[in-house]
Scaffold this active site. Structure first.
Site, PDB file in Angstrom:
ATOM      1  N   ARG A 101      41.982 -53.243 102.331  1.00  0.00           N
ATOM      2  CA  ARG A 101      41.713 -52.331 103.419  1.00  0.00           C
ATOM      3  C   ARG A 101      41.610 -52.910 104.619  1.00  0.00           C
ATOM      4  O   ARG A 101      41.177 -54.022 105.033  1.00  0.00           O
ATOM      5  CB  ARG A 101      40.211 -51.488 103.179  1.00  0.00           C
ATOM      6  CG  ARG A 101      39.801 -50.578 104.161  1.00  0.00           C
ATOM      7  CD  ARG A 101      38.690 -49.572 103.360  1.00  0.00           C
ATOM      8  NE  ARG A 101      37.463 -50.204 103.550  1.00  0.00           N
ATOM      9  CZ  ARG A 101      36.289 -49.613 103.185  1.00  0.00           C
ATOM     10  NH1 ARG A 101      36.432 -48.395 102.799  1.00  0.00           N
ATOM     11  NH2 ARG A 101      35.086 -50.076 103.376  1.00  0.00           N
TER      12      ARG A 101
ATOM     13  N   ARG B 268      37.773 -56.057 108.254  1.00  0.00           N
ATOM     14  CA  ARG B 268      36.371 -55.995 108.792  1.00  0.00           C
ATOM     15  C   ARG B 268      35.789 -57.114 108.420  1.00  0.00           C
ATOM     16  O   ARG B 268      36.143 -57.833 107.282  1.00  0.00           O
ATOM     17  CB  ARG B 268      35.515 -54.837 108.090  1.00  0.00           C
ATOM     18  CG  ARG B 268      35.682 -53.441 108.885  1.00  0.00           C
ATOM     19  CD  ARG B 268      34.995 -52.342 107.921  1.00  0.00           C
ATOM     20  NE  ARG B 268      33.949 -52.677 107.252  1.00  0.00           N
ATOM     21  CZ  ARG B 268      33.254 -51.573 106.494  1.00  0.00           C
ATOM     22  NH1 ARG B 268      34.040 -50.472 106.364  1.00  0.00           N
ATOM     23  NH2 ARG B 268      32.303 -51.702 105.743  1.00  0.00           N
TER      24      ARG B 268
ATOM     25  N   ARG C 262      21.031 -44.951 101.304  1.00  0.00           N
ATOM     26  CA  ARG C 262      21.415 -45.859 100.442  1.00  0.00           C
ATOM     27  C   ARG C 262      20.430 -46.707  99.743  1.00  0.00           C
ATOM     28  O   ARG C 262      20.662 -47.437  98.817  1.00  0.00           O
ATOM     29  CB  ARG C 262      22.216 -46.789 101.475  1.00  0.00           C
ATOM     30  CG  ARG C 262      23.719 -47.193 101.199  1.00  0.00           C
ATOM     31  CD  ARG C 262      24.015 -47.930 102.155  1.00  0.00           C
ATOM     32  NE  ARG C 262      25.159 -48.732 102.263  1.00  0.00           N
ATOM     33  CZ  ARG C 262      26.456 -48.397 102.764  1.00  0.00           C
ATOM     34  NH1 ARG C 262      26.578 -47.210 103.214  1.00  0.00           N
ATOM     35  NH2 ARG C 262      27.527 -48.965 102.777  1.00  0.00           N
TER      36      ARG C 262
ATOM     37  N   LYS D   9      34.331 -42.173 100.065  1.00  0.00           N
ATOM     38  CA  LYS D   9      33.523 -41.453 100.752  1.00  0.00           C
ATOM     39  C   LYS D   9      33.870 -40.836 101.881  1.00  0.00           C
ATOM     40  O   LYS D   9      33.825 -39.960 102.444  1.00  0.00           O
ATOM     41  CB  LYS D   9      32.194 -42.313 100.857  1.00  0.00           C
ATOM     42  CG  LYS D   9      31.244 -42.486  99.737  1.00  0.00           C
ATOM     43  CD  LYS D   9      30.094 -43.040  99.893  1.00  0.00           C
ATOM     44  CE  LYS D   9      29.992 -44.434 100.550  1.00  0.00           C
ATOM     45  NZ  LYS D   9      30.432 -45.308 100.065  1.00  0.00           N
TER      46      LYS D   9
ATOM     47  N   ARG E   5      28.336 -57.062  98.757  1.00  0.00           N
ATOM     48  CA  ARG E   5      28.186 -55.457  98.924  1.00  0.00           C
ATOM     49  C   ARG E   5      28.079 -54.716  97.689  1.00  0.00           C
ATOM     50  O   ARG E   5      27.366 -53.678  97.552  1.00  0.00           O
ATOM     51  CB  ARG E   5      28.994 -54.834  99.962  1.00  0.00           C
ATOM     52  CG  ARG E   5      28.890 -55.246 101.340  1.00  0.00           C
ATOM     53  CD  ARG E   5      30.268 -55.199 102.161  1.00  0.00           C
ATOM     54  NE  ARG E   5      30.895 -53.760 102.113  1.00  0.00           N
ATOM     55  CZ  ARG E   5      32.133 -53.421 102.402  1.00  0.00           C
ATOM     56  NH1 ARG E   5      32.723 -54.406 102.561  1.00  0.00           N
ATOM     57  NH2 ARG E   5      32.583 -52.268 102.434  1.00  0.00           N
TER      58      ARG E   5
END
Ligand code: ADP
Ligand code: ZN
Length: 215
Positions: free
Chosen positions: A127, A162, A88, A13, A173
């Site tokens: 990531r 992160r 969300r 996204k 998640r």
């Protein structure tokens, strides 16, 4: 353009939103970026959000709606906006409908970026993100490492994993996404605004969006 980008964490996204901003000057609004900025700055909002974020849980709807109500009224939204990571939950989508009606804003499209779960899991584990809250550039240790290891190409700040990108938090998640966010696909299908784009390449997703919008 005024779009909502739906899709699991890691569906691309943010990358797609950044590419779309270059087309017509629409702004990317990422609730995740705003929240991470608030956590780093140690604001009241950041203090309230931090625990939820580290666990991979959603931040309460009222905090998110407070952010969005202000953000959507800033002048840079007039050209258009790409909502990345918001709404969300169904209550957020309902509150957004009411807010847009109040502000007299109409959405062009809701894009559902559909990427297989194994691709997503792998992407999130590899990531890395620039820790500078004003940059938050995204890298990938396998497919797109920074030129100098651990240093952001764009701003020179450290590039880090992160806190919510451990395997455990990622699994959580993705479960949260399936439970709370996936139902939005049905919600927006009913409005006739939804387009589902299956694709693992962000370039292809952007092309498909351009085609749909005729730009
Ligand atoms: P990703 O899409 O990769 O999970 P984001 O940067 O969008 O990451 O979000 C990171 C975290 O911020 C989420 O796990 C959640 O805790 C919080 N968050 C972001 N947007 C929302 C939202 N609209 N509602 C509730 N929590 C949110
Ligand atoms: Zn950076």
């Amino acid at each position: 353009m005024k779009l909502i980008l739906l899709g699991a964490p890691g569906a691309g996204k943010g990358t797609v939103a950044k590419m779309l901003t270059k087309i017509d000057g629409s702004v990317q609004i990422s609730t995740g970026d705003i929240l991470r900025g608030a956590v780093q700055a140690g604001t009241e909002l950041g203090k309230k959000a931090q625990g939820y974020m580290e666990r991979g849980d959603l931040v309460p709807d009222d905090l998110i709606m407070g952010i969005m109500e202000k953000r959507l009224q800033e002048p840079d939204c007039e050209k258009g906006f790409l909502l990345d990571g918001f709404p969300r939950t169904i209550p957020q989508a309902e509150a957004l409908d009411a807010l847009l009606a109040k502000l007299g804003i109409k959405l062009d499209m809701v894009v559902n970026i559909d990427v297989p779960r194994d691709v997503i899991f792998d992407r999130l584990c590899t990531r890395r993100t620039c820790e500078n809250p004003d940059c938050q550039a995204i890298y990938n240790v396998k497919s797109m490492p920074p030129k100098k290891e651990g240093i952001c190409d764009k701003c020179g700040s450290p590039v880090v994993q992160r806190a919510d990108e451990t395997e455990e938090a990622i699994g959580h998640r993705l479960d949260t996404y399936n439970e709370k966010t996936a139902p939005l696909v049905g919600y927006y299908e009913k409005t006739g605004l939804l387009r589902t784009i299956t694709g693992t390449s962000s370039d292809a997703v952007v092309e498909a969006i351009r085609k749909e919008l005729g730009i």
